[in-house]
Design an enzyme around this catalytic site. Sequence first.
Site, PDB file in Angstrom:
ATOM      1  N   LYS A  66       0.807  -1.231   0.000  1.00 44.42           N
ATOM      2  CA  LYS A  66       0.000   0.000   0.000  1.00 44.42           C
ATOM      3  C   LYS A  66       0.840   1.282   0.000  1.00 44.42           C
ATOM      4  O   LYS A  66       0.403   2.302  -0.511  1.00 44.42           O
ATOM      5  CB  LYS A  66      -0.946   0.011   1.205  1.00 44.42           C
ATOM      6  N   ASP A 102     -10.101   3.111   1.895  1.00 42.68           N
ATOM      7  CA  ASP A 102     -10.253   2.409   3.178  1.00 42.68           C
ATOM      8  C   ASP A 102     -10.998   3.248   4.221  1.00 42.68           C
ATOM      9  O   ASP A 102     -11.912   2.762   4.886  1.00 42.68           O
ATOM     10  CB  ASP A 102      -8.877   2.042   3.757  1.00 42.68           C
TER      11      ASP A 102
END
Length: 290
Positions: A66, A102
Amino acid sequence: MTSILGILGHPLGHSLSVPMHMSAIFALGIDYVYLSFDVQPEELQHTIAQFKKEHIKGFNVTIPYKERIIDYLDDIDQHAKRIGAVNTVNNEDGRLKGYNTDGIGYLKSLKEQTGFDPEGKQVLMLGAGGAARAVAFSLLESGIKTLFVANRTVQKAERLIQHLGSYFQKATLYPLSLEKIVDLSYMDLDLIVNTTSVGMKNTKQSDTGRLMELLKFDNTFNKGLVVSDIVYNPPETPLLRMAKQAGLKIHDGIGMLVYQGAESFKIWTGIQAPVEVMRQAVSRALQEHH
Ligand code: ATR
């Protein structure tokens, strides 16, 4: 031509994102596929170049890429840049642009499942890793007043607080070690969110037990306290079970998984994702494989 989507990470195993997105694709009858790209670290750069060459439409990024992925992207949106992590990449006219869904997914499902309104609230967040950064930004952007970040490695909590402090001068931000959470007054807390991997299937029993000991909900908490866990496998983590037994409102990790996926889906396809279909696919996959 079929447009290709997928998830990039290592190791991936049975990723829930595959059945979740495929169920959405089937339900809408659109010409896409969602594949699993389990890529070794030394292959990452080459893989991204290949994705570009093959005109892959977009992909999710998960552990451990990420943050590293940012170096290989052409553009990054403001929210993902602030967080310092990307979970969604979209191919926009041959340029790869990074997003982070997210935090948005987390907030949406938290509000939906519990009715929690972040404005002016006090929050204890456990963990200071990649997922924690996204959750913290979204909560602070939505107006929480106080954020305690408790982490096993306290230096990481301190670093995160310092980073957040440069964006949110008005909020009160405190780093602490996990041991110190016993000193917090639960009377003043509105939300406790676990972003660590503790409680996930296959966590060492001793690690889970230790955290539960520190968090024990006796009778001195605020009656409106919400307890939230971003772990979704199992959906009812030891933390949530304990909170439920204490009569507290709980929020599990499935909603975040579904809504972050739905946001990514919208970025790639421009179409509103069928969240109920996706939620059912996740539940089914959890029962079958996990
Ligand atoms: P993610 O991207 O899922 O957030 P991560 O960045 O590796 O993954 O972060 C994992 C988080 O879980 C960290 O806060 C980590 O604590 P450390 O910073 O001290 O490593 C926390 N964590 C993992 N295992 C843990 C355990 N057994 N006990 C307490 N915290 C744990």
